[in-house]
Design an enzyme around this catalytic site. Structure first.
Site, PDB file in Angstrom:
ATOM      1  N   TYR A 232       1.031  -1.307  -0.025  1.00  0.00           N
ATOM      2  CA  TYR A 232       0.153   0.015   0.037  1.00  0.00           C
ATOM      3  C   TYR A 232       0.852   1.352   0.090  1.00  0.00           C
ATOM      4  O   TYR A 232       0.633   2.226  -0.829  1.00  0.00           O
ATOM      5  CB  TYR A 232      -0.998   0.032   1.188  1.00  0.00           C
ATOM      6  CG  TYR A 232      -1.751  -1.264   1.332  1.00  0.00           C
ATOM      7  CD1 TYR A 232      -2.504  -1.668   0.229  1.00  0.00           C
ATOM      8  CD2 TYR A 232      -2.128  -1.823   2.388  1.00  0.00           C
ATOM      9  CE1 TYR A 232      -3.134  -2.769   0.183  1.00  0.00           C
ATOM     10  CE2 TYR A 232      -3.051  -2.935   2.580  1.00  0.00           C
ATOM     11  CZ  TYR A 232      -3.476  -3.459   1.488  1.00  0.00           C
ATOM     12  OH  TYR A 232      -4.496  -4.551   1.587  1.00  0.00           O
TER      13      TYR A 232
HETATM   14  C1  COA Z   1      -0.868  -8.304   0.803  1.00  0.00           C
HETATM   15  C2  COA Z   1      -0.695  -9.388  -0.329  1.00  0.00           C
HETATM   16  C3  COA Z   1      -2.164  -9.483  -1.070  1.00  0.00           C
HETATM   17  C4  COA Z   1       0.383  -8.877  -1.096  1.00  0.00           C
HETATM   18  O1  COA Z   1       0.477  -9.800  -2.316  1.00  0.00           O
HETATM   19  P1  COA Z   1       2.059 -10.116  -2.667  1.00  0.00           P
HETATM   20  O2  COA Z   1       1.894 -10.707  -3.867  1.00  0.00           O
HETATM   21  O3  COA Z   1       2.784 -10.875  -1.471  1.00  0.00           O
HETATM   22  O4  COA Z   1       2.761  -8.693  -2.603  1.00  0.00           O
HETATM   23  P2  COA Z   1       3.350  -7.576  -3.697  1.00  0.00           P
HETATM   24  O5  COA Z   1       2.555  -7.836  -4.945  1.00  0.00           O
HETATM   25  O6  COA Z   1       3.510  -6.376  -2.911  1.00  0.00           O
HETATM   26  O7  COA Z   1       4.822  -8.211  -4.096  1.00  0.00           O
HETATM   27  C5  COA Z   1       5.730  -7.389  -3.976  1.00  0.00           C
HETATM   28  C6  COA Z   1       7.142  -8.192  -3.408  1.00  0.00           C
HETATM   29  O8  COA Z   1       7.353  -9.007  -4.313  1.00  0.00           O
HETATM   30  C7  COA Z   1       8.877  -8.634  -4.886  1.00  0.00           C
HETATM   31  N1  COA Z   1       8.668  -8.614  -6.262  1.00  0.00           N
HETATM   32  C8  COA Z   1       9.415  -9.564  -6.839  1.00  0.00           C
HETATM   33  N2  COA Z   1       9.411  -9.599  -8.290  1.00  0.00           N
HETATM   34  C9  COA Z   1       8.470  -8.675  -8.481  1.00  0.00           C
HETATM   35  C10 COA Z   1       7.967  -7.808  -9.576  1.00  0.00           C
HETATM   36  N3  COA Z   1       8.209  -8.366 -10.813  1.00  0.00           N
HETATM   37  N4  COA Z   1       7.258  -6.848  -9.393  1.00  0.00           N
HETATM   38  C11 COA Z   1       6.833  -6.553  -8.200  1.00  0.00           C
HETATM   39  N5  COA Z   1       7.202  -6.900  -6.864  1.00  0.00           N
HETATM   40  C12 COA Z   1       7.967  -7.950  -7.038  1.00  0.00           C
HETATM   41  C13 COA Z   1       8.916  -7.417  -4.448  1.00  0.00           C
HETATM   42  O9  COA Z   1      10.393  -7.026  -3.981  1.00  0.00           O
HETATM   43  C14 COA Z   1       8.079  -7.176  -3.130  1.00  0.00           C
HETATM   44  O10 COA Z   1       8.777  -7.827  -2.019  1.00  0.00           O
HETATM   45  P3  COA Z   1       8.616  -7.239  -0.455  1.00  0.00           P
HETATM   46  O11 COA Z   1       6.923  -7.388  -0.338  1.00  0.00           O
HETATM   47  O12 COA Z   1       9.222  -8.037   0.348  1.00  0.00           O
HETATM   48  O13 COA Z   1       8.971  -5.588  -0.480  1.00  0.00           O
HETATM   49  C15 COA Z   1      -0.338 -10.819   0.394  1.00  0.00           C
HETATM   50  O14 COA Z   1       0.914 -10.558   0.524  1.00  0.00           O
HETATM   51  C16 COA Z   1      -1.353 -11.450   1.213  1.00  0.00           C
HETATM   52  O15 COA Z   1      -2.237 -12.212   0.662  1.00  0.00           O
HETATM   53  N6  COA Z   1      -0.937 -11.293   2.695  1.00  0.00           N
HETATM   54  C17 COA Z   1      -1.874 -11.905   3.545  1.00  0.00           C
HETATM   55  C18 COA Z   1      -3.258 -11.203   3.542  1.00  0.00           C
HETATM   56  C19 COA Z   1      -3.416  -9.786   3.597  1.00  0.00           C
HETATM   57  O16 COA Z   1      -2.797  -9.291   4.311  1.00  0.00           O
HETATM   58  N7  COA Z   1      -4.103  -9.018   2.762  1.00  0.00           N
HETATM   59  C20 COA Z   1      -4.385  -7.569   2.898  1.00  0.00           C
HETATM   60  C21 COA Z   1      -5.265  -7.566   4.190  1.00  0.00           C
HETATM   61  S1  COA Z   1      -5.669  -5.802   4.302  1.00  0.00           S
END
Ligand code: COA
Length: 188
Positions: free
Chosen positions: A157
């Protein structure tokens, strides 16, 4: 609309009917991603189905190369009378003022849920889901609530420019502290 994401996932918009059909798999991802007890899924199912009927509802899903659901997001237009709207308005009025409440709440899209299967975290899939979901949303703002960080969701976010609307806020009936975050649309 279809997007591709790192790892060649397919990210697509869902109709209400498709969402309904995917509901058990979607709730399984939700429970795993949030680390909730399994019974949570049954409790949430009727609410997620009711949300389909709300104005401006839209959803996106991510599928693996073998067509397995690995992530989803949905939301809708926020409006007075909705539980979340009223809770956030109460909080902003209490901690800030009416002008701030009106500025955020007069025209917003609520990001209700976004979840990625834990074994697919950290590869950019969440960002692709969020960008695809918000693409073409007509409202001026997007708002969401999330448990106070630091979490991967927080990093996502903040990276996309969400700012604090409320911090350490307690929704009625939930002992956890939440942040309400928001930003203007469209995303850059
Ligand atoms: C929150 C959530 C949906 C985010 O999804 P995600 O796929 O894990 O996260 P992102 O798309 O932000 O991934 C970015 C990460 O991937 C990495 N990455 C690798 N390749 C990437 C690319 N090509 N593009 C973007 N990011 C990349 C980034 O470095 C980043 O790492 P970081 O998070 O350690 O900084 C997921 O983590 C989740 O389901 N969490 C639990 C449930 C939750 O909290 N939901 C929200 C409740 S409000």
């Amino acid at each position: 609309m279809t997007s591709t994401s790192p790892g060649h996932k397919r990210v697509v918009r869902l109709t209400g009917e498709e969402f309904r059909a995917l509901l058990p798999d979607a709730l399984a991802i939700y429970v795993a991603a949030m680390n909730y007890p399994p019974g949570t899924a049954q409790q949430r199912a009727p609410m997620w189905l009711t949300h389909i009927l709300r104005a401006g509802w839209r959803s996106v899903a991510a599928f693996d190369s073998d067509d397995t659901l690995v992530g989803l997001a949905y939301g809708y237009r926020g409006s007075p009378g909705q539980w979340w709207y009223e809770q956030v308005r109460r909080g902003v009025l209490h901690h800030k003022d009416e002008a701030t409440a009106d500025a955020w709440l007069s025209d917003y899209f609520e990001l209700t849920e976004i979840h990625v299967r834990p074994d697919h975290h950290g590869r950019g899939l969440g960002e692709t889901l969020l960008r695809t979901l918000l693409d073409g949303v007509e409202q001026r703002h997007v708002l969401l609530s999330t448990p106070e960080g630091p979490t991967r969701a927080w990093r996502l976010y903040r990276r996309l420019g969400f700012v604090d609307v409320l911090r350490h806020y307690h929704f009625a009936g939930d002992p956890r502290a939440f942040a309400v975050l928001g930003r203007t649309l469209p995303l850059p």
